[in-house]
Design an enzyme around this catalytic site. Structure first.
Site, PDB file in Angstrom:
ATOM      1  N   TYR A  76      12.788  10.481   7.050  1.00  0.00           N
ATOM      2  CA  TYR A  76      11.371  10.664   6.709  1.00  0.00           C
ATOM      3  C   TYR A  76      10.618  10.999   7.997  1.00  0.00           C
ATOM      4  O   TYR A  76      10.354  10.122   8.817  1.00  0.00           O
ATOM      5  CB  TYR A  76      10.862   9.373   6.047  1.00  0.00           C
ATOM      6  CG  TYR A  76       9.418   9.373   5.592  1.00  0.00           C
ATOM      7  CD1 TYR A  76       8.595  10.479   5.693  1.00  0.00           C
ATOM      8  CD2 TYR A  76       8.881   8.211   5.039  1.00  0.00           C
ATOM      9  CE1 TYR A  76       7.278  10.441   5.266  1.00  0.00           C
ATOM     10  CE2 TYR A  76       7.564   8.155   4.603  1.00  0.00           C
ATOM     11  CZ  TYR A  76       6.763   9.278   4.717  1.00  0.00           C
ATOM     12  OH  TYR A  76       5.465   9.228   4.294  1.00  0.00           O
TER      13      TYR A  76
ATOM     14  N   LYS B   8      12.443  14.313   4.341  1.00  0.00           N
ATOM     15  CA  LYS B   8      11.073  14.357   3.838  1.00  0.00           C
ATOM     16  C   LYS B   8      10.230  14.791   5.023  1.00  0.00           C
ATOM     17  O   LYS B   8      10.035  14.031   5.979  1.00  0.00           O
ATOM     18  CB  LYS B   8      10.616  12.998   3.316  1.00  0.00           C
ATOM     19  CG  LYS B   8       9.178  13.013   2.808  1.00  0.00           C
ATOM     20  CD  LYS B   8       8.775  11.649   2.263  1.00  0.00           C
ATOM     21  CE  LYS B   8       7.445  11.677   1.552  1.00  0.00           C
ATOM     22  NZ  LYS B   8       6.274  11.796   2.431  1.00  0.00           N
TER      23      LYS B   8
END
EC number: 4.1.3.3
Length: 286
Positions: free
Chosen positions: A120, A150
């Site tokens: 992330y 992400k």
């Protein structure tokens, strides 16, 4: 306090009203890093439980400042049957280079050896600016379960290099800056994770369909209108608390207040944001 009782209704709303069948739990908008480890486990369990046979993927964010906590959360996510886990870079004592960051991520991923792993990347909040292009070089050797990123940053050059260099790997590049999603799609992003999809998921799905056709003029209309709303609310002050307020008035599901140090959205914000959203005329006539 967390309110587990609304999650069943929340899942049904996402699926039936927004055509959203994938969720990312305990991330930024979910205030994951403001919650206790026990609260994060309870939320993860409830989303996996309520999402069974309704949601396609439940990805649990297990990042934390403490490595033992990350590992505990990763083990828990694996045990409850999460579809994937994701980890941000630690942001108090920060990794300073690719090797330090990969070593940290590897320690977490190894606790859930059967679960797809996502990095992330959110440098505006972590301050960790290690380029993802660099991070991905040879990452499968260290993290065999590595599935994708992400990517919550506006650096589309970095994203483009990631996609260009890793086409054979079939990594998922999930873009996280909602107002720029169409730009990311154009260079090859193959998914998105964002807060607006809670209440604009249906409109974003129509944009994705238009892009796939391709009907770029129509896709741009959807992106511009999403941007028009976000541009308006950002000027009023738009954060997690305000997102909860918007989701509450759109869905009718009480999202509750944020946890300190965040404070509730003002009544003035809610009135203005609702009026703005109601005023938008979407291409599908809604």
């Amino acid at each position: 306090q967390i309110n587990l009782s609304v999650i069943r209704q929340y899942v049904d709303y996402l699926v039936s009203e927004q055509n959203v069948k994938n969720v990312f739990v305990n991330g930024t908008t979910g205030e994951g890093l403001s919650l206790s480890i026990q609260e994060r486990k309870q939320l993860a369990e409830e989303w996996v439980c309520q999402g069974k046979d309704k949601l396609d993927h439940v990805i649990i964010h297990v990042g934390a400042l403490s490595l033992p906590e990350c590992r505990e959360l990763a083990r828990h996510a694996a045990a409850i049957g999460a579809s994937g886990i994701a980890v941000i870079a630690p942001f108090f004592f920060k990794p300073t280079n690719k090797d330090e960051l990969i070593a940290f991520l590897q320690k977490v991923a190894s606790e859930a050896p059967g679960v797809p792993f996502y990095y992330y990347h959110i440098p505006p909040l972590t301050g960790v600016k290690i380029r993802v292009e660099e991070l991905l070089d040879g990452i499968k050797e260290w993290i065999p379960t590595f599935q994708g990123v992400k990517f919550s940053d506006t650096d589309l050059l970095d994203l483009a290099q990631c996609i260009n260099k890793n086409e054979r790997e079939q990594f998922a590049f999930l873009y996280g800056v909602d107002e720029q999603l169409l730009s990311a799609l154009a260079i090859g992003a193959n998914g998105a994770v964002g807060s607006t999809y809670n209440y604009l998921g249906q409109k974003t799905n129509l944009m994705l369909q238009a892009f796939a056709k391709p009907d770029l003029a129509l896709a741009r209309k959807y992106q511009f209108l999403t941007g028009e709303f976000l541009n308006f609310v950002i000027k009023l002050g738009f954060g997690v608390a305000q997102t909860k307020a918007v989701m509450t008035f759109v869905s009718g599901i009480p999202m509750g207040p944020p946890r300190r140090p965040l404070v509730d959205a003002s009544e003035e914000f809610i009135i203005k944001a609702k009026a703005k959203l109601d005023s938008i005329v979407w291409p599908d006539g809604d």
